[in-house]
Design a protein around this motif. Structure first.
Motif, PDB file in Angstrom:
ATOM      1  N   THR A 132       1.238   0.738   2.285  1.00 24.35           N
ATOM      2  CA  THR A 132       1.281   2.333   3.103  1.00 24.35           C
ATOM      3  C   THR A 132       0.409   2.996   2.390  1.00 24.35           C
ATOM      4  O   THR A 132      -0.638   2.105   1.528  1.00 24.35           O
ATOM      5  N   LYS A 133       0.272   4.022   3.132  1.00 25.69           N
ATOM      6  CA  LYS A 133      -0.938   4.910   3.043  1.00 25.69           C
ATOM      7  C   LYS A 133      -1.286   5.433   1.676  1.00 25.69           C
ATOM      8  O   LYS A 133      -2.814   5.174   1.413  1.00 25.69           O
ATOM      9  N   LYS A 134      -0.598   5.329   0.788  1.00 25.80           N
ATOM     10  CA  LYS A 134       0.017   6.178  -0.911  1.00 25.80           C
ATOM     11  C   LYS A 134      -1.063   4.510  -1.870  1.00 25.80           C
ATOM     12  O   LYS A 134      -1.944   4.906  -2.406  1.00 25.80           O
ATOM     13  N   GLU A 135      -0.052   3.867  -0.897  1.00 24.62           N
ATOM     14  CA  GLU A 135      -0.960   2.733  -1.341  1.00 24.62           C
ATOM     15  C   GLU A 135      -2.423   2.139  -1.710  1.00 24.62           C
ATOM     16  O   GLU A 135      -3.007   0.920  -2.111  1.00 24.62           O
ATOM     17  N   TRP A 136      -2.319   2.163  -0.632  1.00 28.80           N
ATOM     18  CA  TRP A 136      -4.171   1.940   0.122  1.00 28.80           C
ATOM     19  C   TRP A 136      -4.718   2.450  -0.985  1.00 28.80           C
ATOM     20  O   TRP A 136      -6.417   1.738  -0.887  1.00 28.80           O
ATOM     21  N   ASN A 137      -5.266   3.934  -0.861  1.00 29.40           N
ATOM     22  CA  ASN A 137      -5.678   5.242  -1.135  1.00 29.40           C
ATOM     23  C   ASN A 137      -5.879   4.503  -3.101  1.00 29.40           C
ATOM     24  O   ASN A 137      -7.204   4.298  -3.480  1.00 29.40           O
ATOM     25  N   GLY A 138      -4.520   3.673  -3.601  1.00 29.06           N
ATOM     26  CA  GLY A 138      -5.026   3.201  -4.502  1.00 29.06           C
ATOM     27  C   GLY A 138      -5.048   2.473  -5.339  1.00 29.06           C
ATOM     28  O   GLY A 138      -6.068   1.724  -6.158  1.00 29.06           O
TER      29      GLY A 138
END
Length: 269
Positions: free
Chosen positions: A4-10
């Motif tokens: 997910t985009k959120k996981e990628w940012n993390g």
């Protein structure tokens, strides 16, 4: 597996933090390079320190003279090169009854170093070895003795002997040895040292007639406060003479503990 985009940012934030942690030591070294110690700096710093031989120079300027260390004035000790701490220690020793009988006694003062003693010894106006009257440690009756006999007991000097006699006179006599510990400067250790050489004849106690007291004697009696002494006199004036010790229980500021202490010193006629 999809991310997910959120996981990628993390994940990106985590990688940045790891990079910063790994790079931190190198960055710190560039910003704060090591400085070589200049050995000449130690010499410069040492030159600014007080000279170690300052005290020696001061002592070299001292003009020594013959002296008796007993009750020597502070100014005389200063002229002999002693500092304030050393002089205070000597005065405290004398205040507790200490006395110098021979040259070596000065070494009893812990503040006097061996070098100080070697420097002063040739000028001390006392014998090399003790030739004063030896301590006989004879057993003395503390209710009849004088200061001279008291000073023949090891550990008792003129100062302590005088205090003991003065306190005996205030009391009217001692009824038990333990009362010696009520005297300033006589601690438990000293008491144990001198007690074997003390005896007490309680028949020599001078009692206070509570119905017709000697005002001066009552005034200095140490076991009663001024208020208690005044209350005893006022109660007697209002209710008549006392006939027994328990009569004093009628005075609110007199308790059983006080009565036990004063009992050996009170009479009713």
């Amino acid at each position: 597996m999809s991310v997910t985009k959120k996981e990628w940012n993390g994940l990106i934030v985590l990688l940045i933090l790891i990079t910063l942690v790994l790079a931190a030591p190198g960055v710190y070294k560039k910003l704060h390079p090591y400085k070589l110690v200049n050995p000449n700096g130690f010499d410069e710093a040492a030159a600014r320190l007080p000279k170690m031989d300052a005290d020696t120079t001061k002592l070299n300027n001292v003009k020594l003279f013959l002296f008796d260390p007993n009750h020597l004035p502070d100014t005389a000790w200063q002229k002999l090169g002693l500092n304030e701490h050393q002089i205070t220690t000597i005065k405290n020793y004398e205040a507790k009854g200490g006395r110098f009988y021979n040259k070596a006694d000065l070494k009893k003062i812990y503040a006097i170093s061996s070098d100080d003693y070697k420097r002063l010894a040739p000028y001390i106006n006392l014998p090399e070895k003790s030739n004063y009257t030896a301590k006989t440690n004879a057993v003395v009756d503390i209710n009849t003795t004088d200061t001279i006999k008291l000073t023949q007991i090891g550990g008792i000097g003129n100062g302590f002997a005088t205090r003991i006699i003065r306190y005996r006179d205030r009391l009217g006599g001692f009824c038990k040895k333990e009362q010696l510990k009520e005297i300033y400067g006589i601690d438990s250790a000293m008491y144990l040292d001198i007690a074997p050489f003390i005896k007490i004849d309680a028949r020599k106690i001078s009692k206070i007639n509570i119905n017709h007291p000697d005002k001066d004697r009552l005034l200095v009696f140490p076991y009663l406060t001024y208020k208690q002494k005044n209350a005893i006199v006022e109660y007697r004036n209002q209710h008549g003479d006392y006939t027994q010790l328990s009569d004093l229980k009628n005075i609110p500021i007199i308790d059983d503990g006080i009565l036990r202490k004063i009992e050996p010193y009170i009479s009713f006629k």
